[in-house]
Motif scaffolding. Structure first.
Motif, PDB file in Angstrom:
ATOM      1  N   ALA A  24       0.821  -1.216   0.000  1.00 31.74           N
ATOM      2  CA  ALA A  24       0.000   0.000   0.000  1.00 31.74           C
ATOM      3  C   ALA A  24       0.852   1.262   0.000  1.00 31.74           C
ATOM      4  O   ALA A  24       0.305   2.373  -0.007  1.00 31.74           O
ATOM      5  N   GLY A  25       2.176   1.108   0.015  1.00 32.15           N
ATOM      6  CA  GLY A  25       3.063   2.261  -0.079  1.00 32.15           C
ATOM      7  C   GLY A  25       3.477   2.875   1.240  1.00 32.15           C
ATOM      8  O   GLY A  25       4.046   3.966   1.262  1.00 32.15           O
ATOM      9  N   HIS A  26       3.212   2.174   2.341  1.00 31.56           N
ATOM     10  CA  HIS A  26       3.567   2.699   3.651  1.00 31.56           C
ATOM     11  C   HIS A  26       4.996   2.315   4.024  1.00 31.56           C
ATOM     12  O   HIS A  26       5.563   1.355   3.493  1.00 31.56           O
ATOM     13  N   GLU A  27       5.555   3.064   4.948  1.00 31.66           N
ATOM     14  CA  GLU A  27       6.882   2.786   5.471  1.00 31.66           C
ATOM     15  C   GLU A  27       6.790   1.751   6.597  1.00 31.66           C
ATOM     16  O   GLU A  27       5.869   1.798   7.408  1.00 31.66           O
ATOM     17  N   VAL A  28       7.756   0.841   6.643  1.00 31.24           N
ATOM     18  CA  VAL A  28       7.854  -0.105   7.754  1.00 31.24           C
ATOM     19  C   VAL A  28       9.177   0.137   8.466  1.00 31.24           C
ATOM     20  O   VAL A  28      10.251   0.088   7.855  1.00 31.24           O
ATOM     21  N   GLY A  29       9.096   0.418   9.778  1.00 32.00           N
ATOM     22  CA  GLY A  29      10.277   0.685  10.580  1.00 32.00           C
ATOM     23  C   GLY A  29      10.562  -0.442  11.550  1.00 32.00           C
ATOM     24  O   GLY A  29       9.703  -1.289  11.840  1.00 32.00           O
ATOM     25  N   ASN A  30      11.770  -0.454  12.064  1.00 36.69           N
ATOM     26  CA  ASN A  30      12.235  -1.461  13.013  1.00 36.69           C
ATOM     27  C   ASN A  30      11.676  -1.155  14.403  1.00 36.69           C
ATOM     28  O   ASN A  30      11.769  -0.033  14.880  1.00 36.69           O
ATOM     29  N   HIS A  31      11.111  -2.176  15.026  1.00 36.45           N
ATOM     30  CA  HIS A  31      10.543  -2.030  16.377  1.00 36.45           C
ATOM     31  C   HIS A  31      11.103  -3.110  17.290  1.00 36.45           C
ATOM     32  O   HIS A  31      10.419  -3.591  18.196  1.00 36.45           O
ATOM     33  N   GLY A  32      12.397  -3.466  17.033  1.00 39.37           N
ATOM     34  CA  GLY A  32      13.005  -4.533  17.801  1.00 39.37           C
ATOM     35  C   GLY A  32      12.620  -5.902  17.277  1.00 39.37           C
ATOM     36  O   GLY A  32      11.751  -6.043  16.411  1.00 39.37           O
ATOM     37  N   TRP A  33      13.276  -6.928  17.786  1.00 40.47           N
ATOM     38  CA  TRP A  33      12.898  -8.295  17.406  1.00 40.47           C
ATOM     39  C   TRP A  33      11.695  -8.744  18.228  1.00 40.47           C
ATOM     40  O   TRP A  33      10.735  -9.288  17.708  1.00 40.47           O
ATOM     41  N   THR A  34      11.729  -8.524  19.532  1.00 40.37           N
ATOM     42  CA  THR A  34      10.572  -8.748  20.397  1.00 40.37           C
ATOM     43  C   THR A  34      10.129  -7.382  20.926  1.00 40.37           C
ATOM     44  O   THR A  34      10.689  -6.355  20.552  1.00 40.37           O
ATOM     45  N   HIS A  35       9.151  -7.365  21.815  1.00 44.78           N
ATOM     46  CA  HIS A  35       8.719  -6.107  22.410  1.00 44.78           C
ATOM     47  C   HIS A  35       9.359  -5.868  23.781  1.00 44.78           C
ATOM     48  O   HIS A  35       8.904  -5.033  24.548  1.00 44.78           O
ATOM     49  N   VAL A  36      10.425  -6.587  24.073  1.00 36.64           N
ATOM     50  CA  VAL A  36      11.176  -6.326  25.308  1.00 36.64           C
ATOM     51  C   VAL A  36      11.963  -5.033  25.112  1.00 36.64           C
ATOM     52  O   VAL A  36      12.712  -4.895  24.138  1.00 36.64           O
ATOM     53  N   PRO A  37      11.822  -4.040  25.998  1.00 35.08           N
ATOM     54  CA  PRO A  37      12.543  -2.780  25.826  1.00 35.08           C
ATOM     55  C   PRO A  37      14.054  -3.000  25.821  1.00 35.08           C
ATOM     56  O   PRO A  37      14.574  -3.803  26.603  1.00 35.08           O
ATOM     57  N   PRO A  38      14.778  -2.313  24.952  1.00 31.98           N
ATOM     58  CA  PRO A  38      16.233  -2.487  24.902  1.00 31.98           C
ATOM     59  C   PRO A  38      16.924  -2.139  26.209  1.00 31.98           C
ATOM     60  O   PRO A  38      18.015  -2.641  26.483  1.00 31.98           O
ATOM     61  N   ALA A  39      16.325  -1.264  27.019  1.00 31.26           N
ATOM     62  CA  ALA A  39      16.908  -0.948  28.323  1.00 31.26           C
ATOM     63  C   ALA A  39      16.997  -2.171  29.219  1.00 31.26           C
ATOM     64  O   ALA A  39      17.738  -2.176  30.206  1.00 31.26           O
ATOM     65  N   SER A  40      16.237  -3.230  28.874  1.00 29.82           N
ATOM     66  CA  SER A  40      16.258  -4.465  29.656  1.00 29.82           C
ATOM     67  C   SER A  40      17.156  -5.532  29.027  1.00 29.82           C
ATOM     68  O   SER A  40      17.223  -6.658  29.534  1.00 29.82           O
ATOM     69  N   LEU A  41      17.828  -5.202  27.927  1.00 30.92           N
ATOM     70  CA  LEU A  41      18.662  -6.168  27.221  1.00 30.92           C
ATOM     71  C   LEU A  41      20.138  -5.831  27.386  1.00 30.92           C
ATOM     72  O   LEU A  41      20.498  -4.676  27.647  1.00 30.92           O
ATOM     73  N   SER A  42      20.980  -6.811  27.192  1.00 29.61           N
ATOM     74  CA  SER A  42      22.414  -6.541  27.110  1.00 29.61           C
ATOM     75  C   SER A  42      22.700  -5.895  25.758  1.00 29.61           C
ATOM     76  O   SER A  42      21.915  -6.039  24.803  1.00 29.61           O
TER      77      SER A  42
END
Length: 282
Positions: free
Chosen positions: A75-93
């Motif tokens: 449909a012509g929309h942009e798709v952006g990166n939202h992480g692999w899971t929905h775990v916030p990066p502040a909680s990841l190494s």
């Protein structure tokens, strides 16, 4: 030249937001599953008004619903990166964050034919290394911080934040920040959520929320020559009937006020061009 832009953004989280909170029984999973139902409704509405939007999709959801993401791309929309899971990066190494970022890039590129240009953190919660990782991997912009309401800016990294000393700001980077706000996000206004740690009441009157959202645009138009206002929606939240009516009323109200609708990538590149012109003085 005066221009008051709007970015409509959709975080197609589906059930990933429930899984990240360890809500994996059938009912919370079905709540997220409704997001896939709502994608078609939202795409139909955007097509009605010939508007392009930006969609941020976790990699696990790209893989769960590839046909839905393909419809978004087609449909012509942009798709952006939202992480692999929905775990916030502040909680990841840092290693986990980078691996997830790249894995999500690959999933999106398989459908969109290119790596995403933009990133949005799950739960708007960046880690100390996120900005550096985004620069390392060629992102143009990110959209998780809240340092302004309707002006993009260049993101900093390596701030030093102490409990008892003044903040020492880090260096300004070339990564464009497209700021957001919880007040312009549908989730805290509408979504009821109960966990062992907290209760989010949600379930607000849609008409009153619409009034707030429109008046934020009115304020930008009244006080600025140029600006970009970003609204954040979640299909499993705003895809419900009365909220779909709210979304259409918002679009119509903004169009009546002369809003210029852009994808986030378009708005970010326009900001960069304006910044370059300002620096050169031409």
């Amino acid at each position: 030249m005066k221009q008051h832009a709007v970015c409509l953004t959709f975080d197609f989280d589906a059930m990933s937001v429930m899984i990240a909170r360890d809500l994996k029984s059938p009912t919370p999973i079905s709540r997220g599953e409704f997001g896939a139902v709502a994608v078609g409704r939202i795409l139909t509405l955007l097509e009605k008004y010939r508007l392009k939007a930006s969609w941020f999709v976790p990699g696990t959801i790209v893989k769960t619903y590839p046909d839905h993401v393909r419809r978004i791309v087609d449909a012509g929309h942009e798709v952006g990166n939202h992480g692999w899971t929905h775990v916030p990066p502040a909680s990841l190494s840092p290693q986990q964050e980078e691996e997830g970022l790249l894995r999500a890039n690959e999933a999106i590129a398989e459908i969109a034919g290119r790596n995403p240009r933009g990133y949005r953190s799950p739960s708007f919660d960046l880690s100390p290394v996120t900005v550096g990782l985004l620069l390392k991997h060629g992102f143009v912009y990110e959209s998780s911080m809240m340092g302004h309401d309707h002006h993009p800016y260049f993101a900093r990294h390596n701030d030093i934040v102490s409990d008892h000393e003044p903040i020492v700001f880090g260096e300004t980077t070339n990564l464009i920040e497209m700021p957001v706000s919880w007040s312009l996000d549908d989730y805290p206004h509408f979504e009821f959520m109960r966990t062992k740690d907290f209760v989010l009441p949600g379930l607000q009157n849609a008409g009153l929320v619409l009034e707030n959202w429109v008046e934020d645009f009115d304020y930008m138009k009244r006080t600025e020559e140029w600006g970009v206002l970003t609204y954040t929606f979640h299909p499993f939240v705003s895809g419900r009937g009365h909220r779909m009516i709210l979304l259409e009323r918002l679009i119509c109200s903004l169009l009546e006020r002369g809003a210029h609708f852009l994808t986030m990538e378009e708005a970010a590149l326009e900001f960069r061009a304006r910044s370059a012109t300002s620096v050169t003085g031409t």
